[in-house]
Write a protein that holds these residues in place. Structure first.
Motif, PDB file in Angstrom:
ATOM      1  N   ALA A  30       0.828  -1.209   0.000  1.00 34.95           N
ATOM      2  CA  ALA A  30       0.000   0.000   0.000  1.00 34.95           C
ATOM      3  C   ALA A  30       0.863   1.260   0.000  1.00 34.95           C
ATOM      4  CB  ALA A  30      -0.926  -0.004   1.212  1.00 34.95           C
ATOM      5  N   ARG A  31       1.997   1.199   0.698  1.00 32.49           N
ATOM      6  CA  ARG A  31       2.885   2.363   0.742  1.00 32.49           C
ATOM      7  C   ARG A  31       3.414   2.700  -0.646  1.00 32.49           C
ATOM      8  NH1 ARG A  31       8.658   2.646   4.049  1.00 32.49           N
ATOM      9  NH2 ARG A  31       9.150   4.820   3.568  1.00 32.49           N
ATOM     10  N   TYR A  32       3.865   1.688  -1.383  1.00 35.09           N
ATOM     11  CA  TYR A  32       4.411   1.936  -2.723  1.00 35.09           C
ATOM     12  C   TYR A  32       3.319   2.445  -3.664  1.00 35.09           C
ATOM     13  CZ  TYR A  32       8.443  -0.693  -1.000  1.00 35.09           C
ATOM     14  OH  TYR A  32       9.528  -1.133  -0.268  1.00 35.09           O
ATOM     15  N   GLU A  33       2.113   1.908  -3.534  1.00 33.28           N
ATOM     16  CA  GLU A  33       1.007   2.395  -4.357  1.00 33.28           C
ATOM     17  C   GLU A  33       0.677   3.842  -4.028  1.00 33.28           C
ATOM     18  OE1 GLU A  33      -0.604   1.007  -6.975  1.00 33.28           O
ATOM     19  OE2 GLU A  33       1.031  -0.438  -6.797  1.00 33.28           O
ATOM     20  N   TRP A  34       0.717   4.167  -2.727  1.00 26.63           N
ATOM     21  CA  TRP A  34       0.441   5.541  -2.310  1.00 26.63           C
ATOM     22  C   TRP A  34       1.505   6.493  -2.863  1.00 26.63           C
ATOM     23  CZ3 TRP A  34       3.304   8.380   1.620  1.00 26.63           C
ATOM     24  CH2 TRP A  34       2.772   9.663   1.853  1.00 26.63           C
ATOM     25  N   GLN A  35       2.760   6.099  -2.773  1.00 26.24           N
ATOM     26  CA  GLN A  35       3.828   6.949  -3.294  1.00 26.24           C
ATOM     27  C   GLN A  35       3.680   7.152  -4.797  1.00 26.24           C
ATOM     28  OE1 GLN A  35       7.180   4.707  -1.802  1.00 26.24           O
ATOM     29  NE2 GLN A  35       7.390   6.003   0.006  1.00 26.24           N
ATOM     30  N   SER A  36       3.268   6.115  -5.521  1.00 21.07           N
ATOM     31  CA  SER A  36       3.020   6.249  -6.959  1.00 21.07           C
ATOM     32  C   SER A  36       1.842   7.180  -7.215  1.00 21.07           C
ATOM     33  CB  SER A  36       2.734   4.873  -7.578  1.00 21.07           C
ATOM     34  OG  SER A  36       3.859   4.026  -7.471  1.00 21.07           O
ATOM     35  N   ALA A  37       0.802   7.051  -6.399  1.00 20.24           N
ATOM     36  CA  ALA A  37      -0.377   7.909  -6.551  1.00 20.24           C
ATOM     37  C   ALA A  37      -0.022   9.372  -6.307  1.00 20.24           C
ATOM     38  CB  ALA A  37      -1.477   7.464  -5.591  1.00 20.24           C
ATOM     39  N   GLU A  79      -5.216   8.494  -4.367  1.00 18.67           N
ATOM     40  CA  GLU A  79      -4.169   8.847  -3.395  1.00 18.67           C
ATOM     41  C   GLU A  79      -4.676   8.651  -1.978  1.00 18.67           C
ATOM     42  OE1 GLU A  79      -2.318  11.044  -0.341  1.00 18.67           O
ATOM     43  OE2 GLU A  79      -4.187  11.753  -1.245  1.00 18.67           O
ATOM     44  N   ARG A  80      -5.894   9.134  -1.706  1.00 12.63           N
ATOM     45  CA  ARG A  80      -6.428   9.001  -0.350  1.00 12.63           C
ATOM     46  C   ARG A  80      -6.745   7.536  -0.026  1.00 12.63           C
ATOM     47  NH1 ARG A  80      -9.442  13.236   3.197  1.00 12.63           N
ATOM     48  NH2 ARG A  80      -8.299  14.526   1.737  1.00 12.63           N
TER      49      ARG A  80
END
Length: 232
Positions: A30-37, A79-80
């Motif tokens: 989830a962290r990597y997806e958030w950083q990409s978002a 992102e959220r």
């Protein structure tokens, strides 16, 4: 950061280990997806700023601006979503990890399967704050020939995050007041709230400023357990 090896797990039980490993993978994903978002949102925001500078008032077609607006709206929602998902699993890692670390350090009985499952769920903000109050740094074996005060630095980092969570609890109360919600009215009530349920999309994110520090703590905890198990 990779999950530490536990070939010699000592008093760490299989269910504790597997729960921590699974949570670790969940929050990292989830962290990597958030950083990409965040990167996508920043890029779209910059593109919108450029179109504003160029100006399009009076032009017959605004397809470019419309496309940017539609995509940016979806990017903001994503992102959220990824941030709150990352929060959920990182906070669970922190609470379960601290509980296991303290148990191993104090040679307490292993956690039951039901206790592990309960602690693996998203914790209320108050429970996370309490977990961050545990003097984890005092349990860690001292390292010889290390520059600086490792225990002091760890304690300070955890204290800053704990203060950030306390501020988030206050923000939850403010949001409820602004929206006329019945609950929570006090910090005590807000401490029983979940971040994922109290960060409305039309407000500034409650997790702002404390999500990245939470990642650091969530990564540290398994390594702290490993050090205690191995005694170094």
């Amino acid at each position: 950061m990779r999950f530490p090896p536990f070939d010699d797990r000592g008093t760490l039980t299989t269910i504790e280990l597997e729960a921590l490993r699974s949570l670790h993978g969940a929050f990292l994903t989830a962290r990597y997806e958030w950083q990409s978002a965040v990167a996508v949102w920043d890029r779209l925001s910059a593109a919108r700023d450029l179109t504003d500078l160029r100006g399009s008032e009076g032009l017959p077609f605004r397809y470019h601006e419309e496309a940017l607006h539609e995509i940016a709206s979806d990017a903001d929602d994503y992102e959220r979503k990824t941030a709150l998902t990352a929060w959920r699993y990182a906070a669970s890692t922190g609470v379960l990890g601290v509980t296991v670390l303290e148990r191993v350090a104090r040679a307490k009985p292993p956690l039951t399967a039901s206790a592990v499952e309960e602690l693996g769920q998203e914790p209320p903000l108050g429970r996370l704050r309490d977990a961050l109050s545990v003097p984890v740094a005092d349990f860690l074996p001292r390292r010889e020939r290390r520059f600086g005060d490792e225990r002091g630095e760890t304690a300070e980092r955890w204290a800053q995050l704990r203060d950030g969570v306390d501020t988030a609890i206050e923000i939850v109360v403010e949001i409820a007041e602004d929206e006329g919600a019945v609950h929570p009215k006090t910090k005590e009530e807000a401490a029983g709230c979940l971040m994922t349920e109290h960060s409305p999309p039309h407000t500034d994110p409650v997790y702002m400023g404390i999500l990245e520090p939470l990642f650091v703590v969530a990564e540290e905890v398994p390594y702290g357990i490993s050090r205690i198990v191995k005694g170094r």
